[in-house]
Design a protein around this motif. Structure first.
Motif, PDB file in Angstrom:
ATOM      1  N   ARG A  13      29.710  61.453   7.496  1.00 18.40           N
ATOM      2  CA  ARG A  13      30.947  61.826   8.194  1.00 18.40           C
ATOM      3  C   ARG A  13      31.434  60.661   9.061  1.00 18.40           C
ATOM      4  NH1 ARG A  13      34.040  65.723  10.304  1.00 18.40           N
ATOM      5  NH2 ARG A  13      32.984  67.586   9.588  1.00 18.40           N
ATOM      6  N   ASP A  14      30.525  60.047   9.819  1.00 15.48           N
ATOM      7  CA  ASP A  14      30.903  58.935  10.691  1.00 15.48           C
ATOM      8  C   ASP A  14      31.498  57.780   9.892  1.00 15.48           C
ATOM      9  OD1 ASP A  14      30.011  60.371  12.872  1.00 15.48           O
ATOM     10  OD2 ASP A  14      28.133  59.255  13.083  1.00 15.48           O
ATOM     11  N   LEU A  15      30.857  57.421   8.782  1.00 20.29           N
ATOM     12  CA  LEU A  15      31.365  56.316   7.967  1.00 20.29           C
ATOM     13  C   LEU A  15      32.712  56.650   7.337  1.00 20.29           C
ATOM     14  CD1 LEU A  15      28.190  54.867   6.231  1.00 20.29           C
ATOM     15  CD2 LEU A  15      29.805  53.635   7.691  1.00 20.29           C
ATOM     16  N   VAL A  16      32.848  57.860   6.819  1.00 23.57           N
ATOM     17  CA  VAL A  16      34.132  58.257   6.219  1.00 23.57           C
ATOM     18  C   VAL A  16      35.222  58.212   7.289  1.00 23.57           C
ATOM     19  CG1 VAL A  16      35.425  60.131   5.123  1.00 23.57           C
ATOM     20  CG2 VAL A  16      33.107  59.596   4.343  1.00 23.57           C
ATOM     21  N   GLU A  17      34.912  58.686   8.482  1.00 22.53           N
ATOM     22  CA  GLU A  17      35.904  58.670   9.558  1.00 22.53           C
ATOM     23  C   GLU A  17      36.255  57.251   9.989  1.00 22.53           C
ATOM     24  OE1 GLU A  17      34.582  61.371  12.621  1.00 22.53           O
ATOM     25  OE2 GLU A  17      34.958  63.114  11.339  1.00 22.53           O
ATOM     26  N   GLN A  18      35.280  56.342   9.962  1.00 23.43           N
ATOM     27  CA  GLN A  18      35.559  54.938  10.295  1.00 23.43           C
ATOM     28  C   GLN A  18      36.509  54.308   9.279  1.00 23.43           C
ATOM     29  OE1 GLN A  18      31.913  52.645  10.764  1.00 23.43           O
ATOM     30  NE2 GLN A  18      31.026  54.294  11.989  1.00 23.43           N
ATOM     31  N   HIS A  19      36.443  54.774   8.040  1.00 21.98           N
ATOM     32  CA  HIS A  19      37.267  54.224   6.953  1.00 21.98           C
ATOM     33  C   HIS A  19      38.323  55.238   6.504  1.00 21.98           C
ATOM     34  CE1 HIS A  19      34.588  50.759   6.364  1.00 21.98           C
ATOM     35  NE2 HIS A  19      33.606  51.603   6.649  1.00 21.98           N
ATOM     36  N   LEU A  20      38.685  56.134   7.396  1.00 28.06           N
ATOM     37  CA  LEU A  20      39.526  57.272   7.021  1.00 28.06           C
ATOM     38  C   LEU A  20      40.823  56.881   6.323  1.00 28.06           C
ATOM     39  CD1 LEU A  20      39.385  60.361   7.249  1.00 28.06           C
ATOM     40  CD2 LEU A  20      40.758  60.175   9.317  1.00 28.06           C
ATOM     41  N   ASP A  21      41.481  55.830   6.792  1.00 30.84           N
ATOM     42  CA  ASP A  21      42.783  55.473   6.213  1.00 30.84           C
ATOM     43  C   ASP A  21      42.672  54.548   5.004  1.00 30.84           C
ATOM     44  OD1 ASP A  21      41.969  53.211   7.538  1.00 30.84           O
ATOM     45  OD2 ASP A  21      43.872  52.883   8.568  1.00 30.84           O
ATOM     46  N   ASP A  22      41.457  54.307   4.524  1.00 31.13           N
ATOM     47  CA  ASP A  22      41.252  53.418   3.389  1.00 31.13           C
ATOM     48  C   ASP A  22      41.014  54.219   2.108  1.00 31.13           C
ATOM     49  OD1 ASP A  22      40.511  51.525   1.522  1.00 31.13           O
ATOM     50  OD2 ASP A  22      38.765  50.812   2.634  1.00 31.13           O
ATOM     51  N   PRO A  23      42.029  54.297   1.235  1.00 23.48           N
ATOM     52  CA  PRO A  23      41.847  55.069  -0.007  1.00 23.48           C
ATOM     53  C   PRO A  23      40.819  54.449  -0.951  1.00 23.48           C
ATOM     54  CG  PRO A  23      43.978  53.968  -0.015  1.00 23.48           C
ATOM     55  CD  PRO A  23      43.361  53.724   1.336  1.00 23.48           C
ATOM     56  N   GLU A  24      40.479  53.168  -0.716  1.00 27.20           N
ATOM     57  CA  GLU A  24      39.490  52.492  -1.559  1.00 27.20           C
ATOM     58  C   GLU A  24      38.055  52.767  -1.094  1.00 27.20           C
ATOM     59  OE1 GLU A  24      40.407  50.856  -4.382  1.00 27.20           O
ATOM     60  OE2 GLU A  24      42.371  51.641  -3.837  1.00 27.20           O
ATOM     61  N   PHE A  25      37.885  53.433   0.039  1.00 28.46           N
ATOM     62  CA  PHE A  25      36.536  53.756   0.520  1.00 28.46           C
ATOM     63  C   PHE A  25      36.073  55.020  -0.191  1.00 28.46           C
ATOM     64  CE2 PHE A  25      33.286  55.394   3.412  1.00 28.46           C
ATOM     65  CZ  PHE A  25      32.510  54.258   3.575  1.00 28.46           C
ATOM     66  N   ARG A  26      35.247  54.788  -1.214  1.00 26.93           N
ATOM     67  CA  ARG A  26      34.779  55.890  -2.056  1.00 26.93           C
ATOM     68  C   ARG A  26      33.256  55.874  -2.096  1.00 26.93           C
ATOM     69  NH1 ARG A  26      38.910  53.721  -5.930  1.00 26.93           N
ATOM     70  NH2 ARG A  26      40.853  54.731  -5.368  1.00 26.93           N
TER      71      ARG A  26
END
Length: 111
Positions: A13-26
């Protein structure tokens, strides 16, 4: 729903939230940052949530989108982009599937 009590899921959750606006973060990027192989991470998340890692990430993004919808004056398109969705229509489709109404209707109900 997201099981916040597990340290692995909290880390995701923390990592996804850190990269929240990055559609390439998969999943590949998440796996690398978490220090797991993609299949290890998938297995662990599946065991903890019964869900795929991809769906789990999507749920985090949608939950954040719902929070923004309720707490900000951002447009629905801005919310979609700021939660890592590259197409506002796709965000709206996923949102409707999760919450049973469109983001537009949700916002109208909050007014």
């Amino acid at each position: 729903e997201i099981h916040a009590e597990d340290p692995l899921l909290e880390g995701i959750r923390d990592l996804v939230e850190q990269h929240l606006d990055d559609p390439e973060f998969r999943v590949p990027e998440l796996s690398r940052e978490m220090g797991y192989s993609r299949s290890q991470l998938h297995r662990k998340v599946k065991a903890l949530t019964g869900d795929t890692i991809t769906h789990f990430i999507q749920q985090i993004r949608l939950q954040k989108g719902d929070e923004l919808l309720r707490s900000s004056q951002l447009s629905i398109s801005e919310i979609a982009y700021s939660t890592g969705h590259s197409a506002p229509n796709y965000f709206a489709k996923l949102y409707r599937a999760k919450y049973g109404m469109s983001p537009k209707k949700r916002r109208k109900n909050l007014a």
